[in-house]
Write a protein that holds these residues in place. Structure first.
Motif, short mmCIF file in Angstrom:
data_model
loop_
_atom_site.label_atom_id
_atom_site.label_comp_id
_atom_site.label_asym_id
_atom_site.label_seq_id
_atom_site.Cartn_x
_atom_site.Cartn_y
_atom_site.Cartn_z
N ASN A 170 0.82 -1.21 0.00
CA ASN A 170 0.00 0.00 0.00
C ASN A 170 0.85 1.26 0.00
O ASN A 170 0.42 2.31 -0.48
N PRO A 184 -5.62 -5.82 -4.82
CA PRO A 184 -5.63 -5.70 -3.36
C PRO A 184 -6.09 -6.97 -2.64
O PRO A 184 -6.72 -7.85 -3.22
N ARG A 191 -11.03 3.59 -1.99
CA ARG A 191 -9.63 3.22 -1.97
C ARG A 191 -9.26 2.39 -3.19
O ARG A 191 -8.27 2.66 -3.88
#
Lengths: 232, 295
Positions: free
Chosen positions: A45, A81, B180
């Motif tokens: 991240n 992710p 995000r």
């Protein structure tokens, strides 16, 4: 290709990454293994720009990597992710187009057809909402969505998490395939055995620090690594 | 009291609802991407309504130009609203209360700027239509009601198309569930948020002109329509565009009905009572996604 030097990241007063230095060679697959909370996701991240670093440098092709997420993607690094994170309210096709945000609309259409060849199940479900896919299908979609950006480096965060063993093998086969196609892969995994089997180089992260690193084949025979991460 | 009377009421009610729809959809847009309500919406609306009024003094009673000016002003004002009262908070805080305080303050500021310039006096828009009514058979219809209904329908149709069919719309929808990950895909989230604020502000501008056509302008309509916009958004189910549309229609009709039954001065009492009962029966709103803590 990707160089990280003395990277430090804090969450308020908790140290998440402490003086991490690592490098990823072009065309290679590098895995980062470590237990829960070791800082693996934080590392990805931070590269992606969604977590701010306290100090340290990240270089892509010897130039500083931008720090805002959309510029990192523009520079050629995209993340798949943890937890797949497909957009449940968008169709499979739209999810892919989101991944292709950095390339032109026409290039994205073309790339999408490639993805349907690579992942036929996604082609069959292209107009279905991504939220209705099974976990395995969502992981395929998440990986395909990342590939849509035509990245130089693909960051994969725990791609095997929560998948049935059969699917885990399938996911790792796909990653091997991606590396073979020339895309550099930085893989974060709790499944250390699998990760080391498909990667060239491995870093072991513990409490935010690099504990050990070396060629995956060498680390595979390291007694300490065997005990701690490969189950004896 | 005959058929034509009720038909006219119905059309009046639907057109009233169309005005609410324009307000509420702007409201819902912001809520859907940011998960908080922008209580400065009414402030943007009243500012652009007055700017539209100024425009009519320069360019004359041209409905289209006035709408364009008001929409543009509304959009630009809303961009300022985002930059001044939300931008830094969005980055640093997740506390809904702060957004509430910040946006309501901004709304008050905008409304008071209008008061400073125009004082509390009442203004009205010039008559945009040469003929006020047209007749079909024995029934005469108010042209402005029809025009507002048609304009609202076209604008909302375009908005839905943009949200469903364009890359920008896709990014807005993605952003509404996962900011995000949206940024991880390479989307410049701040830019999409600004563009969304612009669109919501433009809608507020159009709504402001509609309010000016239907009623008389005073600075207080800012806070009044903030309350009503919030009401419609809550009835619709916060953040849901479809819900907001249906809720606007319902509220428009209910309000018109009450203004006939109770008279215009008491109508708001009936409307608020209706909303209370509705929320008692269905607190999650029409769209059904429960968003209680997010208001």
């Amino acid at each position: 290709m990707l160089q990280i030097r003395n990277l430090c990241v804090n969450y308020d007063h908790v140290v998440a990454l402490d003086d991490v230095t690592l490098s990823v060679e072009k065309g290679s697959a590098v895995s980062i293994i470590g237990s829960n909370g070791a800082g693996k996701s934080t590392l990805l991240n931070t590269i992606s720009g969604v977590v701010k670093r306290r100090s340290g440098e990240i270089l892509l092709n010897n130039r500083p990597l931008p720090t805002s997420p959309h510029e990192v993607v523009k520079a050629g690094i995209i993340q798949v992710p943890e937890g797949r994170r497909v957009f449940p309210n968008l169709t499979v096709a739209e999810n892919l187009l989101m991944g292709g945000w950095r390339i032109s609309a026409s290039a994205a259409k073309k790339k999408m057809r490639e993805m349907y060849e690579l992942f036929p199940i996604l082609g069959q479900r292209r107009s279905q909402l991504a939220g209705t896919l099974s976990g395995g299908e969502q992981q395929m979609l998440a990986i395909a969505r990342g590939l849509m950006a035509e990245p130089q480096i693909l960051l994969l965060d725990e791609p095997s998490l929560g998948l049935a063993p059969v699917l885990v093998n399938q996911v790792f086969d796909i990653i091997t395939e991606i590396v073979r196609s020339g895309i550099t892969v930085l893989l974060v995994e709790q499944n250390a055995r699998k990760a080391m089997m498909i990667s060239d180089y491995t870093y072991v992260l513990e409490n935010g620090r690099i504990r050990k690193h070396g060629k995956s084949a060498d680390l595979f025979n390291d007694e300490e690594i065997k005990r701690a991460y490969l189950g004896g | 009291m005959n058929f034509s009377y009720y038909l006219q009421l119905l059309i009046g009610g639907v057109s009233n609802g169309a005005m609410y729809a324009i307000i509420a959809v702007g409201w819902a847009l912001i809520f859907s991407i940011l998960k908080f309500s922008n209580f400065a919406h009414g402030g943007t609306m009243v500012c652009s309504a007055y700017l539209g009024l100024l425009a009519t003094r320069i360019i004359g009673a041209n409905l289209w130009l006035t709408l364009a000016v008001a929409a543009l002003c509304g959009g630009l004002i809303n961009i300022l609203v985002e930059l001044i009262s939300f931008h830094r908070l969005r980055k640093s805080s997740k506390q809904v209360l702060l957004f509430f305080v910040s946006s309501i303050t901004m709304g008050m500021l905008l409304q008071n700027l209008v008061t400073l310039r125009f004082s509390g006096l009442f203004y009205s828009y010039p008559n945009f239509f040469k003929q006020r009514f047209f007749r079909i058979g024995n029934i005469s219809f108010d042209i402005s009601n029809f025009m507002m209904l048609a304009i609202a329908a076209v604008i909302l149709g375009i908005l839905i198309l943009v949200l469903q069919k364009t890359r920008f719309g896709m990014a807005v929808r993605a952003l509404s569930v996962d900011p995000r990950t949206t940024s991880l895909m390479g989307v410049n989230v701040d830019l999409v948020v600004l563009a969304t604020f612009f669109i919501a502000g433009a809608l507020a501008g159009v709504a402001g002109v509609f309010v000016g056509i239907r009623t008389i302008l005073s600075p207080q309509i800012g806070s009044m329509y903030t309350v009503k916009g919030f009401m419609v958004a809550v009835i619709g189910g916060l953040g849901s565009l479809n819900g907001a549309l249906f809720a606007s229609l319902i509220l428009g009709l209910v309000e018109t009905a009450f203004s006939v039954i109770l008279g215009t001065s008491l109508a708001p009492v009936g409307t608020f009572f209706f909303v209370l009962i509705f929320l008692f029966l269905r607190p999650q709103g029409l769209a059904g996604v429960f968003a209680m803590e997010k208001a």
